[in-house]
Design an enzyme around this catalytic site. Structure first.
Site, mmCIF file in Angstrom:
data_model
loop_
_atom_site.group_PDB
_atom_site.id
_atom_site.type_symbol
_atom_site.label_atom_id
_atom_site.label_comp_id
_atom_site.label_asym_id
_atom_site.label_seq_id
_atom_site.Cartn_x
_atom_site.Cartn_y
_atom_site.Cartn_z
ATOM 1 N N LYS A 7 71.994 -19.450 -17.109
ATOM 2 C CA LYS A 7 71.920 -20.700 -16.382
ATOM 3 C C LYS A 7 72.818 -20.693 -15.155
ATOM 4 C CE LYS A 7 70.539 -24.957 -15.888
ATOM 5 N NZ LYS A 7 69.186 -25.077 -15.333
ATOM 6 N N ASN A 41 84.965 -14.132 -18.546
ATOM 7 C CA ASN A 41 83.718 -14.391 -17.829
ATOM 8 C C ASN A 41 83.947 -13.970 -16.383
ATOM 9 O OD1 ASN A 41 81.386 -15.435 -16.631
ATOM 10 N ND2 ASN A 41 82.277 -17.478 -16.437
ATOM 11 N N GLY A 42 83.126 -13.049 -15.881
ATOM 12 C CA GLY A 42 83.282 -12.588 -14.499
ATOM 13 C C GLY A 42 83.132 -11.076 -14.437
ATOM 14 N N GLU A 65 59.335 -16.845 -14.864
ATOM 15 C CA GLU A 65 60.625 -16.739 -15.545
ATOM 16 C C GLU A 65 60.562 -17.143 -17.012
ATOM 17 O OE1 GLU A 65 63.889 -19.252 -14.205
ATOM 18 O OE2 GLU A 65 62.479 -20.774 -13.556
ATOM 19 N N ARG A 110 74.552 -19.743 -20.912
ATOM 20 C CA ARG A 110 75.247 -18.885 -19.943
ATOM 21 C C ARG A 110 75.066 -17.411 -20.261
ATOM 22 N NH1 ARG A 110 78.902 -21.836 -17.032
ATOM 23 N NH2 ARG A 110 80.001 -19.958 -16.436
ATOM 24 N N GLU A 142 57.825 -22.230 -5.965
ATOM 25 C CA GLU A 142 58.540 -22.738 -7.138
ATOM 26 C C GLU A 142 57.644 -22.666 -8.383
ATOM 27 O OE1 GLU A 142 61.321 -23.239 -8.206
ATOM 28 O OE2 GLU A 142 61.214 -24.753 -9.777
ATOM 29 N N TRP A 151 76.676 -12.371 -21.344
ATOM 30 C CA TRP A 151 75.545 -11.929 -20.534
ATOM 31 C C TRP A 151 76.014 -10.619 -19.909
ATOM 32 C CZ3 TRP A 151 74.373 -10.891 -15.376
ATOM 33 C CH2 TRP A 151 73.001 -10.874 -15.059
ATOM 34 N N HIS A 204 45.453 -11.339 4.871
ATOM 35 C CA HIS A 204 46.183 -10.238 5.519
ATOM 36 C C HIS A 204 46.630 -9.196 4.498
ATOM 37 C CE1 HIS A 204 46.052 -12.261 9.345
ATOM 38 N NE2 HIS A 204 46.408 -13.373 8.742
ATOM 39 N N CYS A 256 78.164 -15.569 -19.034
ATOM 40 C CA CYS A 256 79.113 -15.572 -20.147
ATOM 41 C C CYS A 256 79.721 -16.966 -20.285
ATOM 42 C CB CYS A 256 80.241 -14.572 -20.001
ATOM 43 S SG CYS A 256 79.691 -12.879 -19.869
ATOM 44 N N LYS A 259 58.598 -20.603 -11.743
ATOM 45 C CA LYS A 259 58.681 -21.262 -13.052
ATOM 46 C C LYS A 259 57.854 -20.490 -14.065
ATOM 47 C CE LYS A 259 61.239 -23.207 -12.823
ATOM 48 N NZ LYS A 259 62.359 -23.661 -12.053
HETATM 49 C C1 F6R Z 1 65.178 -21.033 -11.863
HETATM 50 C C2 F6R Z 1 66.594 -21.304 -11.697
HETATM 51 C C3 F6R Z 1 67.366 -20.445 -10.779
HETATM 52 C C4 F6R Z 1 68.480 -21.247 -10.085
HETATM 53 C C5 F6R Z 1 69.373 -20.298 -9.258
HETATM 54 C C6 F6R Z 1 70.439 -21.071 -8.496
HETATM 55 O O1 F6R Z 1 64.556 -21.969 -12.703
HETATM 56 O O2 F6R Z 1 67.132 -22.194 -12.311
HETATM 57 O O3 F6R Z 1 66.556 -19.799 -9.853
HETATM 58 O O4 F6R Z 1 67.899 -22.211 -9.264
HETATM 59 O O5 F6R Z 1 69.986 -19.383 -10.118
HETATM 60 O O6 F6R Z 1 71.263 -21.771 -9.358
HETATM 61 P P1 F6R Z 1 72.117 -23.005 -8.871
HETATM 62 O O7 F6R Z 1 71.187 -24.068 -8.439
HETATM 63 O O8 F6R Z 1 72.935 -23.403 -10.077
HETATM 64 O O9 F6R Z 1 72.962 -22.515 -7.732
#
Ligand code: F6R
Length: 602
Positions: free
Chosen positions: A597, A100-101, A486, A27, A479, A74, A502, A2, A483
């Site tokens: 984010k 927000n929260g 997501e 957000r 990673e 969100w 395995h 949010c 990527k």
């Molecule tokens: C994936 C991504 C998330 C963040 C995770 C931690 O592309 O961005 O997996 O890495 O939510 O977020 P931070 O780094 O802000 O603590």
């Protein structure tokens, strides 16, 4: 999760709220709303879906007024809907809030208020806040806020407007981020800097349980006892130019291409006389007392953190554990004052990571945070903070934050190794020199963008893709798979290559695509065996490698570097691959479904 914004000044609040919300959509973007005091009455407009739906609903309506609040949601409690969108209004319609929260005790508060005759219209936890403010109404509204806040358990950043005070914007926070921006004749609140940077670069960071009272010409801050407090004014040194798309189709691809600069900005000013120059205070004695290092993070930051293990164990000779923050905080880790805890977070606000930091501090560990967002909660609470100078990362999928986190992990380890003195200085200097080549090597890989786009054109209809690698390559595989899934919504999994037989090899069949990372010369023969096992079962292999022996069907070559640093290079083609796959599938790349984010809830 949010985003919130609030404005009081002499301009029309509506334009500022909408513009600010457009910068906060990362957000959350399942609904949005605004509330403005117009002709002494609160007028609220909200709509389900992205901000454009709210803008369409507003149409030509001119809601005039110089005081207002806005929210992009969100969903946590209650489905994404127009009704559950913020602002929420109290029963008598005089008080509106944005939140927000998460209010953890909202059910008991709701029951209590219902027993006193309050009727609730939404499924949210946030609505109780508006009604509590009304319930505790007092001739001094600060007392209503104080009493309400004392009843709330959980996290909140709140913007509040009240028809009885049509010239005042109120804000308070606990755990969720909130900044206050100021000029001589207008004031702002926001979840994050990009929302207000077009109007001011002078910012106060609100701390937990502090209340801000904003009028057109001044701001006053109070603690929860309602004693007035003084706060430090910070100046922001970057501008929104850095946060604009600059002709790229998406922020993600712009940020992928910014990595040469971001990594150079992160490492170059921190190297002097071939040694890292990091502002970290730790004595040789303190380092010698460290018997265990914990690296804690979530998601992509966790995958960056995994790279610290081989490096720190080899160069520092200290056992290093890398943990997911959400696991670490609930597993009663054996930390004490001889532990060094390294916390990694792009946003500096991730709820689980913040909780892990607090746990480490409670147990008297030394804490170092690696953070991108300046002034964020983790950056402020850790004993020491090293910033990744990646600049604002807007796309939800992390790219330049990840590679700059890696750069800091490398620098920090070399710095600590120099202090510890177990590795020859010459060896450390060679590592630093190799690190300085990385930005140009990143550029070299980026020139293969068209080749990678062509590969994505061939594979974008795949349903399942597997990523394999060994040691550091395994971390990069994790990673790469994250990527891809997501942003493209393709099922992707990463495995340590040695684990394949395995169980997982049962899933490999004619035509399955397996992305194989082969960057470690010593392990190359082992990887060749794995690739052969896969191709023998009819799978196609895309090999990311720095070795010219062509095994597998498709290849992307990356320049050689020290094996410790391979991830920072080999991840670049995987980022581009994920991007082009998602683009071919017409996905909402910068705002993938269900993601946000900044994950400020558990
Ligand atoms: C994936 C991504 C998330 C963040 C995770 C931690 O592309 O961005 O997996 O890495 O939510 O977020 P931070 O780094 O802000 O603590």
């Amino acid at each position: 999760m949010c985003g919130i914004i609030g404005y009081i000044g002499s301009k029309q609040a509506l334009n500022i709220l909408i513009s600010g919300l457009s910068k906060l959509e990362y957000r959350g973007y399942d609904s949005a709303g605004i509330g403005i005091i117009t002709n002494h009455k609160i007028k609220i407009i909200k709509n389900k879906g992205e901000l454009t739906n709210l803008i369409n609903k507003l149409g030509d309506q001119k809601i005039t007024g110089n005081l207002g609040i806005g929210h992009t949601r969100w969903a946590t409690h209650g489905a994404p809907s127009s009704l559950n969108a913020h602002p929420h209004i109290s029963q008598n319609g005089k008080i509106a809030i944005i939140h927000n929260g998460i209010i953890e005790n909202y059910l008991s508060l709701k029951k209590e208020l219902e027993s006193k005759g309050y009727k609730f219209k939404t499924e949210t936890d946030s609505e109780v806040i508006a009604n509590l403010l009304e319930y505790y109404q007092h001739s001094n509204f600060l007392i209503s806020i104080q009493k309400t806040v004392k009843r709330l358990k959980g996290s909140f950043a709140l913007g509040i407007i009240n028809e009885n005070y049509p010239d005042t914007l109120y804000a308070v926070r606990n755990e969720s981020p909130l900044i206050v921006g100021t000029t001589s004749n207008e004031q702002f609140i926001a979840s994050d800097i990009p929302a207000i940077i077009n109007w001011t670069k002078e910012i106060y960071y609100l701390d937990n349980l502090e209340i801000a009272v904003l009028t057109k010409n001044q701001i006053k801050f109070y603690n929860i006892k309602l004693q007035e407090i003084q706060k430090y004014l910070s100046k922001i040194t970057w501008d929104n130019e850095e946060a604009a798309k600059h002709g790229y189709k998406h922020f993600m691809i712009k940020e992928i291409f910014e990595q040469r600069k971001a990594i150079a900005n992160t490492i170059n000013p921190r190297i002097k006389n071939n040694m890292p120059l990091l502002d970290i205070n730790i004595t040789k004695q303190e380092l010698n007392n460290v018997n265990k290092i914990y690296v804690i993070a979530c998601g992509t930051s966790y995958y960056a953190g995994l790279n610290a293990k081989p490096l720190m164990e080899q160069l520092l000779n200290i056992t290093t554990e890398v943990d997911l923050a959400s696991e670490f905080r609930y597993r009663q880790p054996l930390i004490d004052n001889n532990s060094l805890v390294i916390i990694i977070s792009q946003s500096g606000e991730t709820a689980d990571t913040l909780a892990a930091l607090r746990l480490a501090k409670e147990k008297n560990a030394k804490t170092i945070a690696i953070v991108n967002v300046v002034g964020s909660t983790i950056a402020r609470e850790a004993d020491q903070t090293i910033y990744t100078w990646a600049g604002p990362e807007i796309a939800v999928a992390s790219t330049k934050a990840y590679t700059t986190q890696l750069a800091i992990i490398y620098l920090l380890t070399i710095k600590l190794a120099n202090l510890k003195g177990k590795v020859k200085k010459k060896e450390l200097i060679n590592l630093v020199k190799t690190l300085q080549l990385i930005p140009d090597q990143v550029n070299e890989i980026l020139t293969q963008n068209e080749k990678i786009r062509a590969l994505a054109n061939e594979f974008y209809k795949e349903q399942d893709i597997y990523f394999i690698g060994r040691n550091i390559d395994y971390y990069t595989a994790l990673e790469g798979a994250l990527k891809l899934k997501e942003i493209s919504y393709i099922h992707a999994e990463a495995y340590a290559a040695g684990e394949l037989k395995h169980g997982t090899i049962a899933l490999i069949e004619e035509g399955t695509l397996v992305v194989s990372l082969c960057t470690n010369k010593e392990l190359y023969p082992k990887m060749i065996n794995n690739i052969k096992e896969i191709t023998a079962r009819g799978a196609k292999t895309l090999v990311i490698t720095n070795n010219k022996d062509e095994v597998g069907d498709y290849h992307i070559f990356i320049p050689p570097t020290n094996p410790y640093f391979n991830s920072i290079l080999s991840v670049i083609p995987l980022q581009l691959f994920a991007y082009h796959m998602a683009n071919n599938r017409n996905c909402n790349i910068d705002k993938p479904k269900n993601l946000a984010k900044s994950v400020t809830v558990e």
